[in-house]
Design a protein around this motif. Structure first.
Motif, short mmCIF file in Angstrom:
data_model
loop_
_atom_site.label_atom_id
_atom_site.label_comp_id
_atom_site.label_asym_id
_atom_site.label_seq_id
_atom_site.Cartn_x
_atom_site.Cartn_y
_atom_site.Cartn_z
N ASP A 252 57.79 -27.33 -74.07
CA ASP A 252 58.50 -28.52 -74.52
C ASP A 252 57.85 -29.00 -75.82
N PRO A 253 58.59 -29.02 -76.93
CA PRO A 253 57.96 -29.32 -78.23
C PRO A 253 57.39 -30.74 -78.32
N SER A 254 58.01 -31.70 -77.63
CA SER A 254 57.51 -33.07 -77.72
C SER A 254 56.11 -33.19 -77.13
N VAL A 255 55.79 -32.32 -76.18
CA VAL A 255 54.47 -32.36 -75.54
C VAL A 255 53.51 -31.40 -76.23
N TYR A 256 53.90 -30.14 -76.35
CA TYR A 256 52.97 -29.11 -76.81
C TYR A 256 52.83 -29.05 -78.33
N CYS B 265 55.75 -39.70 -68.93
CA CYS B 265 55.80 -41.07 -69.43
C CYS B 265 55.72 -42.08 -68.30
N GLU B 266 56.28 -41.73 -67.13
CA GLU B 266 56.31 -42.63 -65.98
C GLU B 266 55.53 -42.00 -64.83
N TRP B 267 54.89 -42.86 -64.03
CA TRP B 267 54.14 -42.36 -62.88
C TRP B 267 55.06 -41.91 -61.75
N VAL C 81 48.87 -37.62 -62.39
CA VAL C 81 48.03 -37.13 -63.48
C VAL C 81 48.86 -37.07 -64.76
N ARG C 82 48.37 -37.71 -65.82
CA ARG C 82 49.07 -37.73 -67.11
C ARG C 82 48.20 -37.01 -68.14
N TRP C 83 48.79 -36.01 -68.79
CA TRP C 83 48.05 -35.23 -69.79
C TRP C 83 48.27 -35.82 -71.18
N ASN C 84 47.16 -36.00 -71.91
CA ASN C 84 47.20 -36.49 -73.29
C ASN C 84 46.79 -35.34 -74.21
N PRO C 85 47.74 -34.57 -74.75
CA PRO C 85 47.38 -33.40 -75.57
C PRO C 85 46.54 -33.77 -76.79
N SER C 86 46.81 -34.92 -77.39
CA SER C 86 46.11 -35.27 -78.63
C SER C 86 44.63 -35.54 -78.39
N THR C 87 44.27 -36.08 -77.23
CA THR C 87 42.86 -36.39 -76.93
C THR C 87 42.24 -35.37 -75.98
N ARG C 88 43.05 -34.42 -75.50
CA ARG C 88 42.59 -33.38 -74.58
C ARG C 88 41.96 -33.98 -73.33
N THR C 89 42.63 -35.01 -72.82
CA THR C 89 42.17 -35.68 -71.61
C THR C 89 43.34 -35.84 -70.65
#
Length: 738
Positions: A126-130, A138-140, A162-170
Motif C-alpha cells: 500500500d503506497p500510503s503506508v510503505y 488509523c483507527e484502533w 498495534v499501530r506501525w509508524n514507518p517514519s519513526t520505525r516504531t
C-alpha cells in the motif's frame, strides 16, 4: 522462511487475560475491555528482502494484501437490522516500541492459486503506508458489516492494538482500553421478530457458537429453538418413488418435509430460486434445510458472480444484498432414479445405523496431502489431527506422498478398512485428485460398502458438478463404494484459503460440536471470512464450495468410553385411548435428545427433552399407529410405535394438561400471553433480577387461554413470563421495547 524472534520489553501493569472481553451487552450496544500483552518481534525473508513480524498473544494477524500484517483481535456480533455500529475507545494504557533493525513490517501476501508454487507471488505494498510513511491503522477498532444470515444482521469487530509508524520505525501498542460499540438506527421490532421467525435449531447452534452477543435478540437457543422445516426439490423423473424413504426418515427426525417437483416450482434456476426465497420469506416455518435432487441436466446450478460457473449458494440467499446463506443447502447430483435411491438409502442407513458390523471403523480418519508445497497441506492436516482428532481418541491415516511415500493404492486400502472422515488437500481436476493420480478410472478399486466417510476435498475443480460426471459425483453416486457426501470446489482454489477453511471446518466440527455436514462446513466459511476480513477471495469461496449430499447429515463422532453406536433406553406408553398427554423418557439424557411423535396429518409433535423426558399433548383423529422417534447424538435412533385405540378424550396416560406459555416478541404497548394448563395456575412476569413486576392472572383453567398484559409501565429490556401450577412451571422470554 527464517524467523528470528526478539522479545520486546514487558509493558507496565499487572498481567491480565489477553484479548477482548464483553463487559456488558444489550439491544443498544456493547462495552468491551481490551488487554494487549507485550508484542513479540521477529524477522522474515520475502522475495529477497527482510521484514519485521509482530505477534501478540491470543491475536491473529491481518491478511489483507499489501497492508501490514499487524495483530488483530476479532469478534462476531449481532446488531439490529438496519443499524450502524459507532465505535469509541477510552484509552487506559499505551506503549511505544522500536521495531528491531528498523525493518518494514511484512505485508499481507496475495492469494496464490494451486496451479502455482506458494512462493511465486509478487509482493504488493500500500503506497500510503510503505512509500508515504503514513501510520497504520488509523483507527484502533473497525467493524465489517457481513450482512444478513438467517434473519440476523452480523458484523465482524476487529480490534487492532498495534499501530506501525514507518517514519519513526516504531509501533504504538494499545495495551489497555475500554471499547464502546453503539448500535445506531435500525429496526428493533423487526430485529426481534425476524430472529424468532427464522429460528431453527441448526442455525441457532451455529450462531450461538459464533456470535459473542447471541441471545440479545433471540428468545431461543440451540436446545429449545424450533426445528425448522426441510424442503426437497426433485425433478419429476425422481419424484414418485426415489425419495420416499428419505422424506419419511427426515420427517420422523423432527423436520416437517415438503417435497415438490420442478413441475411445480418451474425448471429454471430463476424459478427454483424464487420458490425457495418465497418459502424463506413467507412460510410459517421457513425451511432451514434445502435439498436439490438431480444433476444440472435436471436441476440447473445457479450463477456464480466471482467466477464463471455454477453455484447452489444463491438458491438460499435472501435478496438483501449479501451472500451469507439463509438455509443449509445440498444436492443429490444424480442422473436417474436408481442413483437417487442409492444416495437416499446410503444416508438413511448411516443415520439409523442400519449396519450389521460394529462402529470401530469410525475411529479412523484419513488425510491425503499434496506432492508440492507439502509443508502447507501436511501442516494443516497435522494441526487438525493434533488439535481436534487425537485428543478425542481418533486415529489418523497420514496418506502423505512426500513424508510417507503414500500412493493411490494406500488411499484405497485405507478407505476399504474404513474412515469416518477423508480429507484431501492438494491438486485436483474435474475427475481426480492429482497428487497421486487417483481418478474416476481407478474408482473400481474401493470396496467400502457400509463404511461411508464424509469427504472434504480442498482442491481445484473436484466439485465442478456442471461437467459430465465430476469427482464429487463419482464419490457419492457409485454403488458399493465412495462417500456419504462430498465437499468440493467448482473453480480453482488457493493455497492459503484452503488451509484456513479446513482449520475452521474442523474447529466447528470437533472443537465446537457442530456435527451435521453443512453446519461445520459453513463454519469453515465463516472462519475464512473472519481471517480475510470479508475481502480477498472470500466471496469466491462462499460461491465455489458446494455440498453433494444431505446438508443435515449428522456425523457419528468417536467416543472412546462407549464406542459407537450406543443404544438408548426409551420408555413411553404402548397405547393410548384418545387425546391426552404422552410422555417419552430417555434414560441418561438431559436436554440433548429430540423426540418426535407422528401420525400422518393428525399428529406431528417434536421437541427436546427436558431433564430426560418430553411430554406432548396429542389429539389423534383416528385409531391406528403413531410413530415414536428419538434421536440423540452418537446414540442409535430409537424407532417405536404407540397404538391409538380410540379418539376423543383419552383415559390412557391421563393426568393434567402440560403447562406451557408463549408470547409475541417483541412487545411494545401490550399483548397477550398464550397459556396452556389445568387446575389452579398463576401467571407472573419478572425481570432479570428475579423481581416479579406483574401478575396478570391467578385462577383456575383447563386447556389453552390468552392472558392480556399491559407493558406500559415496564422499561425496555428482557423479561420472563412464567406460569406456575403446584410444583410445575413453564416460562418464556419476553422482550419489551419502546
Amino acid at each position: 522462511m527464517k524467523a528470528l524472534l526478539l522479545m520486546a520489553a514487558l509493558l507496565a501493569g499487572s498481567v491480565m487475560a489477553a484479548g477482548i472481553d464483553v463487559l456488558e451487552s444489550g439491544p443498544d450496544g456493547m462495552t468491551l475491555s481490551l488487554e494487549t500483552p507485550a508484542p513479540v518481534f521477529g524477522l522474515t525473508q520475502l522475495s529477497g528482502g527482510f521484514y519485521a513480524t509482530i505477534a501478540v498473544e491470543g491475536a491473529e494477524n491481518l491478511a489483507q494484501t499489501g497492508l501490514p500484517r499487524l495483530p488483530v483481535y476479532r469478534m462476531w456480533i449481532e446488531v439490529p437490522i438496519g443499524a450502524e455500529v459507532r465505535t469509541s475507545v477510552t484509552i487506559a494504557r499505551t506503549g511505544t516500541f522500536d521495531v528491531p533493525g528498523g525493518s518494514p513490517v511484512e505485508p499481507g501476501l496475495p492469494s496464490v492459486p494451486k496451479s502455482e508454487p506458494r512462493g511465486s507471488c509478487i509482493l504488493e505494498f500500500d503506497p500510503s503506508v510503505y512509500i508515504e510513511g503514513q501510520a497504520w491503522p488509523c483507527e484502533w477498532v473497525r467493524v465489517v458489516d457481513a450482512g444478513m444470515m438467517r434473519g440476523r444482521h452480523l458484523a465482524l469487530v476487529e480490534v487492532l492494538p498495534v499501530r506501525w509508524n514507518p517514519s519513526t520505525r516504531t509501533v504504538d501498542v494499545l495495551s489497555g482500553a475500554e471499547i464502546r460499540l453503539d448500535f445506531e438506527g435500525g429496526d428493533l421490532a423487526r430485529t426481534f421478530s425476524e430472529a424468532d421467525r427464522m429460528a431453527a435449531d441448526g442455525f441457532e447452534r451455529l450462531l450461538s457458537s459464533t456470535v459473542e452477543n447471541y441471545g440479545t435478540f433471540e428468545s431461543f437457543d440451540g436446545t429449545d429453538s424450533p426445528m425448522g422445516a426441510y424442503l426437497v426439490i426433485v425433478h419429476p423423473d425422481f419424484y414418485a418413488t426415489a425419495m420416499s424413504e428419505f422424506v419419511t426418515w427426515k420427517t420422523r427426525s423432527g423436520w416437517p418435509v415438503t417435497m415438490v417437483s420442478t413441475a411445480e416450482t418451474g425448471g429454471t434456476a430463476e424459478q427454483i430460486e424464487a420458490y425457495i426465497i418465497n418459502a424463506l420469506q413467507n412460510w410459517p416455518e421457513p425451511p432451514q434445510y434445502v435439498l436439490l435432487v438431480g444433476d444440472t441436466g435436471f436441476i440447473p446450478g445457479n450463477t456464480a458472480t466471482a467466477y464463471s460457473g455454477v453455484t447452489d449458494l444463491y438458491y438460499v440467499c435472501l435478496p438483501d444484498g449479501g451472500w451469507m446463506p439463509d438455509a443449509f443447502i445440498g444436492r443429490f447430483s444424480v442422473q436417474n432414479a436408481g442413483q437417487a435411491v442409492l444416495m437416499a438409502q446410503r444416508l438413511v442407513e448411516y443415520e439409523q445405523w442400519g449396519y450389521s458390523g460394529s462402529g470401530a471403523w469410525l475411529q479412523s480418519t484419513g488425510w491425503i496431502a499434496s506432492n508440492d508445497n507439502s509443508g502447507i497441506s501436511e501442516g494443516t492436516h497435522n494441526y487438525c489431527i493434533d488439535t481436534y482428532c487425537t485428543p478425542l481418541g481418533y486415529t489418523a491415516d497420514k496418506l502423505y506422498p512426500v513424508t510417507y511415500g503414500a500412493s493411490a493404492e494406500d488411499v484405497v486400502a485405507a478407505v476399504n478398512e474404513g474412515e469416518s472422515m477423508l480429507t484431501f488437500s492438494g491438486h485436483g481436476s474435474q475427475t481426480s485428485w492429482g497428487d497421486m493420480a487417483f481418478g474416476s478410472s481407478d474408482f473400481n478399486q474401493p470396496d467400502n460398502e457400509d463404511m461411508f466417510p464424509g469427504v472434504i476435498s480442498h482442491a481445484c475443480l473436484t466439485g465442478e458438478y456442471a461437467t459430465g460426471t465430476c469427482w464429487a459425483e463419482t464419490w457419492t453416486r457409485t454403488p458399493g463404494r465412495g462417500g456419504l457426501w462430498f465437499w468440493g470446489s467448482v473453480p480453482s482454489t488457493y493455497w492459503d484459503e484452503d488451509d484456513i477453511q479446513q482449520r475452521g471446518e474442523y474447529d466447528y466440527f470437533l472443537g465446537q460440536d457442530i456435527f451435521w455436514s453443512m453446519g461445520f462446513l459453513n463454519g469453515g466459511k465463516l472462519a475464512l471470512y473472519a481471517y480475510y476480513s470479508g475481502g480477498g477471495s472470500v466471496k469466491y469461496y462462499f460461491e465455489g464450495y458446494n455440498l453433494m449430499g444431505d446438508p443435515s447429515a449428522e456425523m457419528w463422532t468417536w467416543i472412546p468410553a462407549g464406542g459407537i453406536p450406543m443404544t438408548m433406553n426409551v420408555t413411553h406408553p404402548s397405547s393410548i385411548s384418545g387425546s391426552g398427554p404422552v410422555t417419552v423418557t430417555v434414560a441418561g439424557a438431559l436436554d440433548d435428545a429430540i423426540v418426535c411423535l407422528w401420525k400422518g396429518d393428525e399428529v406431528y409433535e417434536r421437541g427436546w427433552t427436558s431433564g430426560g423426558s418430553a411430554t406432548f399433548y396429542v389429539e389423534p383423529e383416528t385409531t391406528g399407529t403413531m410413530l415414536v422417534t428419538v434421536r440423540r447424538h452418537d446414540w442409535k435412533p430409537y424407532l417405536g410405535t404407540i397404538t391409538v385405540n380410540g379418539t376423543g378424550t383419552g383415559e390412557g396416560p391421563g393426568g393434567p394438561v402440560p403447562l406451557s406459555i408463549s408470547c409475541p416478541n417483541p412487545m411494545t404497548s401490550g399483548g397477550a400471553l398464550t397459556v396452556t394448563g389445568s387446575g389452579a395456575v398463576s401467571v407472573e412476569v419478572f425481570d432479570l433480577s428475579g423481581r416479579i413486576v406483574a401478575r396478570p392472572f391467578q385462577g383456575e383453567m383447563d386447556g389453552t387461554m390468552s392472558v392480556g398484559i399491559d407493558t406500559g409501565g415496564l422499561a425496555s429490556g428482557v423479561y420472563f413470563a412464567r406460569v406456575v401450577s403446584g410444583d410445575s412451571s413453564a416460562s418464556a422470554r419476553m422482550t419489551v421495547i419502546r
